[in-house]
Design a protein around this motif. Structure first.
Motif, PDB file in Angstrom:
ATOM      1  N   ASN A 228       0.864  -1.164   0.000  1.00  0.00           N
ATOM      2  CA  ASN A 228       0.000   0.000   0.000  1.00  0.00           C
ATOM      3  C   ASN A 228       0.908   1.223   0.000  1.00  0.00           C
ATOM      4  O   ASN A 228       2.108   1.114   0.267  1.00  0.00           O
ATOM      5  N   SER A 229       0.360   2.387  -0.272  1.00  0.00           N
ATOM      6  CA  SER A 229       1.242   3.549  -0.372  1.00  0.00           C
ATOM      7  C   SER A 229       0.496   4.835  -0.097  1.00  0.00           C
ATOM      8  O   SER A 229      -0.735   4.888  -0.103  1.00  0.00           O
ATOM      9  N   MET A 230       1.277   5.879   0.105  1.00  0.00           N
ATOM     10  CA  MET A 230       0.745   7.228   0.281  1.00  0.00           C
ATOM     11  C   MET A 230       1.695   8.211  -0.404  1.00  0.00           C
ATOM     12  O   MET A 230       2.915   8.101  -0.279  1.00  0.00           O
ATOM     13  N   VAL A 231       1.115   9.146  -1.163  1.00  0.00           N
ATOM     14  CA  VAL A 231       1.925  10.179  -1.810  1.00  0.00           C
ATOM     15  C   VAL A 231       2.659  10.992  -0.741  1.00  0.00           C
ATOM     16  O   VAL A 231       2.102  11.323   0.302  1.00  0.00           O
ATOM     17  N   TYR A 232       3.911  11.287  -1.003  1.00  0.00           N
ATOM     18  CA  TYR A 232       4.724  12.079  -0.080  1.00  0.00           C
ATOM     19  C   TYR A 232       5.086  13.401  -0.736  1.00  0.00           C
ATOM     20  O   TYR A 232       5.554  13.439  -1.877  1.00  0.00           O
ATOM     21  N   ARG A 233       4.879  14.498  -0.005  1.00  0.00           N
ATOM     22  CA  ARG A 233       5.236  15.834  -0.469  1.00  0.00           C
ATOM     23  C   ARG A 233       6.272  16.450   0.471  1.00  0.00           C
ATOM     24  O   ARG A 233       6.210  16.245   1.676  1.00  0.00           O
ATOM     25  N   ALA A 234       7.173  17.207  -0.105  1.00  0.00           N
ATOM     26  CA  ALA A 234       8.197  17.874   0.705  1.00  0.00           C
ATOM     27  C   ALA A 234       7.554  18.929   1.593  1.00  0.00           C
ATOM     28  O   ALA A 234       6.557  19.557   1.229  1.00  0.00           O
ATOM     29  N   ASN A 235       8.131  19.110   2.776  1.00  0.00           N
ATOM     30  CA  ASN A 235       7.707  20.151   3.714  1.00  0.00           C
ATOM     31  C   ASN A 235       8.962  20.821   4.265  1.00  0.00           C
ATOM     32  O   ASN A 235      10.080  20.425   3.918  1.00  0.00           O
TER      33      ASN A 235
END
Length: 274
Positions: free
Chosen positions: A221-228
């Motif tokens: 399973n996965s989740m989109v990762y965005r930079a912070n």
């Protein structure tokens, strides 16, 4: 199990716990099939005449410096639905082929970084236009979405199922829809091959007694990762790039915590966070 926790990635957590903690979505995509048929002449005379005409045509084209054109055969219609019926399998395959025109195939790349077309994501029945809401004979349309890894862009095409025409194309950068199964598999392959995947492989061996060598040994399973603001420099492009966190479960076994690892599918690299 506690030995796995202390020796490697930190913890192997219960399936129910991590399933509730994550909001990951896996999108199933039906890949387009290939359609075609062999053309053959009938009768020796017809074959010879065709061959002679072909040679003459090639000679004329060579003299003029123009290569003969190639016309792609339109995909077969197959089984079709009506009105707001869900898309049939034949419709899904057909609209994906219609949406992948020659220009898009030439200019884009899939999740493996290969040319020849963008990565398929979803095919959905499109909503009718406002003027067609009360029209029982309104055309059926499909929205086909792809991710182009060459330009890091989401490409969405609207295809009229009645006419076979692409009526609209929308290209957006910085848009990250849920990841497809093929993207999750590619991310797992990158992680297994990377030095940062050593803990995952060690935990898998502790849990099963076997070596982890390929993604199909796992449930993904996965989740989109965005930079912070606190993101490591190696992942600063995530959000513009296609990045994700994987949530990994041993088949018929425990979950393995890999949440501190982020896979950048666009750059094909892995970094640790937290």
């Amino acid at each position: 199990m506690r030995k796995i926790v202390h020796r490697h990635l930190g913890k192997v957590v219960a399936g129910a716990g991590i399933a509730v903690a994550t909001t990951a979505v896996m999108v199933a995509v039906t890949l387009p099939g290939s359609a075609g048929a062999d053309d053959s002449g009938t009768g020796a005379g017809a074959g010879q005449s065709g061959q002679q005409a072909g040679q003459e045509g090639q000679g004329a084209a060579g003299q003029a410096g123009v290569r003969p054109g190639v016309v792609e055969r339109a995909p077969a219609e197959g089984d079709t639905g009506e009105g707001r019926d869900p898309l049939t399998e034949d419709e899904t395959e057909r609209v994906e082929q219609l949406a992948l025109d020659r220009q898009l195939r030439r200019s884009s790349e899939n999740v493996e970084g290969e040319a020849g077309g963008p990565q398929p994501l979803t095919v959905d029945l499109a909503d009718p236009e406002a003027s067609e809401l009360d029209d029982a004979d309104a055309p059926r349309r499909a929205e086909v979405s792809f991710y182009d890894y060459k330009d890091d862009a989401l490409v969405t095409k609207t295809v009229n199922l009645d006419t076979g025409k692409v009526e609209a194309t929308d290209t957006q950068e910085g848009v990250q829809p849920p990841l497809s199964r093929d993207e999750n598999v590619e991310a797992a392959e990158l992680l297994i091959a990377d030095p940062l995947g050593a803990g995952l492989k060690a935990d898998y061996k502790d849990a099963t007694g076997n070596e982890l060598t390929k993604p199909d040994q796992l449930l993904l399973n996965s989740m989109v990762y965005r930079a912070n603001p606190g993101t490591p420099a190696a992942l600063a492009d995530c959000g513009e790039h296609r990045c994700l966190r994987l949530f990994v479960k041993v088949k018929n076994g425990p979950w393995i915590d890999t949440r501190d690892l982020v896979i950048d599918l666009s750059a094909r690299k892995i970094a640790k966070v937290g």
